[in-house]
Write a protein that holds these residues in place. Structure first.
Motif, PDB file in Angstrom:
ATOM      1  N   HIS A  29     -14.156 -83.440 -33.404  1.00  0.00           N
ATOM      2  CA  HIS A  29     -15.312 -84.214 -32.948  1.00  0.00           C
ATOM      3  C   HIS A  29     -14.922 -85.654 -32.639  1.00  0.00           C
ATOM      4  N   GLU A  33     -19.846 -88.476 -32.342  1.00  0.00           N
ATOM      5  CA  GLU A  33     -20.388 -87.267 -32.969  1.00  0.00           C
ATOM      6  C   GLU A  33     -20.309 -87.350 -34.494  1.00  0.00           C
ATOM      7  N   ILE A  34     -19.240 -87.936 -35.015  1.00  0.00           N
ATOM      8  CA  ILE A  34     -19.114 -88.102 -36.469  1.00  0.00           C
ATOM      9  C   ILE A  34     -20.181 -89.061 -36.979  1.00  0.00           C
ATOM     10  N   HIS A  37     -23.506 -87.392 -36.953  1.00  0.00           N
ATOM     11  CA  HIS A  37     -23.559 -86.425 -38.059  1.00  0.00           C
ATOM     12  C   HIS A  37     -23.872 -87.135 -39.371  1.00  0.00           C
ATOM     13  N   GLU A  42     -27.691 -85.256 -35.016  1.00  0.00           N
ATOM     14  CA  GLU A  42     -26.640 -84.414 -34.457  1.00  0.00           C
ATOM     15  C   GLU A  42     -26.574 -84.570 -32.946  1.00  0.00           C
ATOM     16  N   ALA A 138     -18.915 -87.462 -43.553  1.00  0.00           N
ATOM     17  CA  ALA A 138     -19.296 -86.675 -42.375  1.00  0.00           C
ATOM     18  C   ALA A 138     -18.055 -86.212 -41.623  1.00  0.00           C
ATOM     19  N   ASP A 141     -16.463 -83.508 -43.611  1.00  0.00           N
ATOM     20  CA  ASP A 141     -17.239 -82.276 -43.450  1.00  0.00           C
ATOM     21  C   ASP A 141     -16.793 -81.524 -42.204  1.00  0.00           C
ATOM     22  N   TYR A 142     -16.582 -82.252 -41.119  1.00  0.00           N
ATOM     23  CA  TYR A 142     -16.082 -81.623 -39.900  1.00  0.00           C
ATOM     24  C   TYR A 142     -14.652 -81.130 -40.077  1.00  0.00           C
ATOM     25  N   PHE A 171     -24.326 -82.984 -48.507  1.00  0.00           N
ATOM     26  CA  PHE A 171     -23.706 -81.936 -47.690  1.00  0.00           C
ATOM     27  C   PHE A 171     -23.435 -80.666 -48.494  1.00  0.00           C
ATOM     28  N   THR A 269     -21.029 -95.674 -37.651  1.00  0.00           N
ATOM     29  CA  THR A 269     -22.114 -95.146 -38.483  1.00  0.00           C
ATOM     30  C   THR A 269     -23.208 -96.190 -38.675  1.00  0.00           C
TER      31      THR A 269
END
Length: 288
Positions: A29, A33-34, A37, A42, A138, A141-142, A171, A269
């Motif tokens: 990603h 996108e991060i 997330h 999203e 995040a 997580d990806y 998460f 972020t």
């Protein structure tokens, strides 16, 4: 806020395309996108965030003063995220006044203690420490194809570590924490229990904690204390901020499973957290 040095952030704006590709290679990603997330907004591949208006990065001279290249680095990250950005010539209150005169919608500013973003219309004030912790989890997580059900070790129970722990629990991760100050770990555990009704493990020994966890968030300002012998062949490390807690040999061992930068994920972020209110989503209109 950890005080950066000029060498830590030199050339960030010029390397954003390369940095973004490295994130894609490691996580699948982009930076945008991060950040989306992390903020719960999203974003599908190719989808663009809406234009919130002008974003100002204010130079601040209080405390130890301006870090050379800091405002330019932050502006470069935001420009890469397709924001319209400017840096006032004046700093401090004069800089804020100049931003308001230009009708800026979001302000980024930092001193020795805090680095914040303020969305003037919504009143949201986003702290870099909190955003950085959330952003790195995040990304993790990806990278892990899902934190849910996995054991996540948080090293450090300061602002970044606490935000990372909350995000990991959110998460669905099984969180453990290690901090040199046991009372800091206990406070984090109590805060998580109060909010989520979830108990987390408080680790007492750093070496055994590292050995027993393969997903690690390094949220403490200590250089090179994670060595090869405590990392497994499948260890994943998310290490926000400066200095990097992973020693050079260990870095080579996990280079494709190591997330680390001085500013990028945190700043991205912060931006997405500013914009996450339901009435400011991607398809919204700032003036409606």
């Amino acid at each position: 806020m950890t005080r950066l040095c000029e060498k830590d952030i030199d050339g960030i704006a010029c390397r954003m395309e390369q940095y973004d590709q490295e994130l894609i290679n490691k996580t699948g990603h982009t930076l945008a996108e991060i950040a989306a997330h992390a903020a719960g907004m999203e974003q599908q591949g190719g989808e663009k965030i809406y234009d919130p208006g002008l974003v100002a990065v204010i130079p601040m001279t209080c405390g130890q003063g301006i870090i050379g290249g800091f405002t330019e680095a932050v502006a470069g990250i935001l420009s890469f995220l397709e924001m319209r950005v400017f840096i006032p010539r004046a700093g401090d209150v004069n800089g804020i006044a100049a931003a308001l005169a230009r009708e800026a919608k979001i302000l980024f500013m930092a001193d020795d203690d805090r680095f914040i973003a303020v969305h003037l219309k919504s009143g949201r004030c986003i702290d870099n420490g909190e955003a950085t912790g959330k952003g790195y989890v995040a990304a993790l997580d990806y990278m892990l194809k899902g934190v849910n059900g996995q054991r996540i070790l948080i090293l450090g129970a300061g602002p970044v570590g606490c935000a990372a722990a909350f995000a990991a629990v959110n998460f669905g991760g099984n969180v453990a924490v290690y901090d040199k100050k046991a009372e800091a770990s206990e406070r984090m555990a109590q805060d998580i229990f109060n909010r989520y009704g979830r108990k987390i493990c408080i680790e007492q020994d750093l070496k055994s904690a590292l050995t027993n966890h393969h997903a690690i968030v390094v949220a403490c300002p200590e250089a090179g204390f994670i060595t090869q012998e405590v990392l497994a062949a499948d260890s994943y490390v998310a290490a926000p901020g400066i200095p990097l807690g992973v020693c050079e040999d260990a870095r080579e061992q996990i280079q494709n499973r190591l997330l680390h930068d001085p500013l990028q994920i945190g700043v991205a972020t912060m931006l997405y957290e500013c914009l996450k209110r339901s009435d400011y989503h991607c398809q919204g209109d700032e003036n409606r």
